[in-house]
Design a protein around this motif. Structure first.
Motif, PDB file in Angstrom:
ATOM      1  N   UNK A 116      -2.241   7.577  12.081  1.00 33.36           N
ATOM      2  CA  UNK A 116      -1.083   6.836  12.582  1.00 33.36           C
ATOM      3  C   UNK A 116       0.189   7.079  11.787  1.00 33.36           C
ATOM      4  N   UNK A 117       0.062   7.363  10.496  1.00 33.75           N
ATOM      5  CA  UNK A 117       1.256   7.487   9.649  1.00 33.75           C
ATOM      6  C   UNK A 117       1.423   8.887   9.064  1.00 33.75           C
ATOM      7  N   UNK A 160       0.838  -1.202   0.000  1.00 36.09           N
ATOM      8  CA  UNK A 160       0.000   0.000   0.000  1.00 36.09           C
ATOM      9  C   UNK A 160       0.874   1.252   0.000  1.00 36.09           C
ATOM     10  N   UNK A 161       1.941   1.218   0.815  1.00 33.43           N
ATOM     11  CA  UNK A 161       2.843   2.379   0.869  1.00 33.43           C
ATOM     12  C   UNK A 161       3.518   2.598  -0.492  1.00 33.43           C
ATOM     13  N   UNK A 180      -4.771  -4.425  12.186  1.00 31.63           N
ATOM     14  CA  UNK A 180      -3.578  -3.754  12.730  1.00 31.63           C
ATOM     15  C   UNK A 180      -2.331  -4.021  11.881  1.00 31.63           C
ATOM     16  N   UNK A 181      -2.224  -5.254  11.356  1.00 27.97           N
ATOM     17  CA  UNK A 181      -1.031  -5.634  10.579  1.00 27.97           C
ATOM     18  C   UNK A 181      -0.791  -4.686   9.397  1.00 27.97           C
ATOM     19  N   UNK A 182      -1.876  -4.228   8.786  1.00 30.84           N
ATOM     20  CA  UNK A 182      -1.721  -3.362   7.612  1.00 30.84           C
ATOM     21  C   UNK A 182      -0.952  -2.097   7.996  1.00 30.84           C
ATOM     22  N   UNK A 183      -1.333  -1.522   9.135  1.00 28.48           N
ATOM     23  CA  UNK A 183      -0.714  -0.266   9.561  1.00 28.48           C
ATOM     24  C   UNK A 183       0.714  -0.514  10.057  1.00 28.48           C
ATOM     25  N   UNK A 184       0.914  -1.649  10.736  1.00 27.21           N
ATOM     26  CA  UNK A 184       2.259  -1.984  11.228  1.00 27.21           C
ATOM     27  C   UNK A 184       3.229  -2.160  10.053  1.00 27.21           C
ATOM     28  N   UNK A 185       2.724  -2.707   8.951  1.00 31.33           N
ATOM     29  CA  UNK A 185       3.607  -2.988   7.804  1.00 31.33           C
ATOM     30  C   UNK A 185       3.711  -1.805   6.844  1.00 31.33           C
ATOM     31  N   UNK A 186       3.011  -0.704   7.152  1.00 29.24           N
ATOM     32  CA  UNK A 186       3.066   0.482   6.275  1.00 29.24           C
ATOM     33  C   UNK A 186       4.345   1.257   6.588  1.00 29.24           C
ATOM     34  N   UNK A 187       5.430   0.836   5.978  1.00 26.72           N
ATOM     35  CA  UNK A 187       6.704   1.527   6.211  1.00 26.72           C
ATOM     36  C   UNK A 187       7.648   1.245   5.051  1.00 26.72           C
TER      37      UNK A 187
END
Ligand SMILES: N[C@@H](CCC(=O)N[C@@H](CS)C(=O)NCC(=O)O)C(=O)O
Length: 215
Positions: free
Chosen positions: A167-168, A109-110, A208-215
């Protein structure tokens, strides 16, 4: 016929609400299954949303939106062929773009949103933005693509993008003022506020995993 939420039926319901056209939202599985080929019915429509108007039945979110929008008179200034292009562009941007990237995970996604100068998302949204004559797609009046843009944005915002922004710090819509204004205008309609049906039902919010992996 659609699940108990706005989801892909959002544009159809919002247009009917706006035009004051009465309708019945059938949302139970048995009702949906009775008309959809996906659940075994021997009909000419596959999956919800399905609109039944007398003896006429139509599915596919974009085709139902065009059918209902025309019935509601939401066509002032609208070039129908160009509108069909815009509806397909919107699906490519939102479902085949944002949705498909998010299905692959946060880093995809990022990448979709932010990699490249401009990113794939920026190129897709740039095209959408340039199609908006202002203030709406086809000038002064709300037409079908405005409601489809708003419904697709609602889905992405409520399932993931509002949380992503919090969050991001990434706001996908900041570079597209005309699209943002169309969405804001639809959300500000009195008829939009009156219909309290949930846009998203439980089980469809990003994890939650989606946001944690957005990097
Ligand atoms: N391209 C179709 C997608 C339809 C679709 O996937 N509908 C979902 C609900 S949003 C469904 O319940 N599908 C059942 C199935 O595919 O088995 C559209 O835009 O309407």
């Amino acid at each position: 016929y659609y699940w108990p939420m706005m989801g892909r039926a959002g544009a159809v319901m919002r247009m009917l609400d706006y035009a004051g056209v009465p309708y019945k939202h059938k949302s139970e599985f048995g009702e949906i299954a009775s008309v959809c080929g996906a659940f075994g019915a021997q009909t000419t429509v596959f999956a919800p949303p399905v609109v039944v108007d007398g003896d006429y039945t139509i599915s596919q979110s974009t085709a139902t939106a065009m059918y209902v929008g025309k019935k509601c008179g939401l066509t002032k200034g609208m070039d129908e062929d160009k509108a069909l292009q815009i509806l397909a562009d919107l699906i490519d941007t939102f479902e085949n773009g944002i949705g498909a990237a998010a299905d692959k995970g946060g880093s995809s996604l990022k990448q979709f949103f932010e990699d490249g100068e401009p990113s794939r998302f920026a190129k897709l949204m740039g095209n959408i933005e340039r199609n908006i004559q202002g203030p709406y797609f086809f000038g002064a009046s709300l037409t079908v693509p405005d409601f489809v843009l708003a419904a697709l944005t609602d889905w992405q915002d409520f399932t993931k993008l509002e949380r992503l922004k919090k969050e991001k710090g990434f706001d996908p819509w900041s570079g597209y003022p005309k699209a943002a204004a169309v969405v804001a205008a639809v959300r500000a309609l009195p008829s939009y506020k009156v219909n309290q049906l949930q846009v998203v039902r439980d089980g469809f919010y990003a994890k939650d995993e989606l946001f944690a992996a957005y990097r």
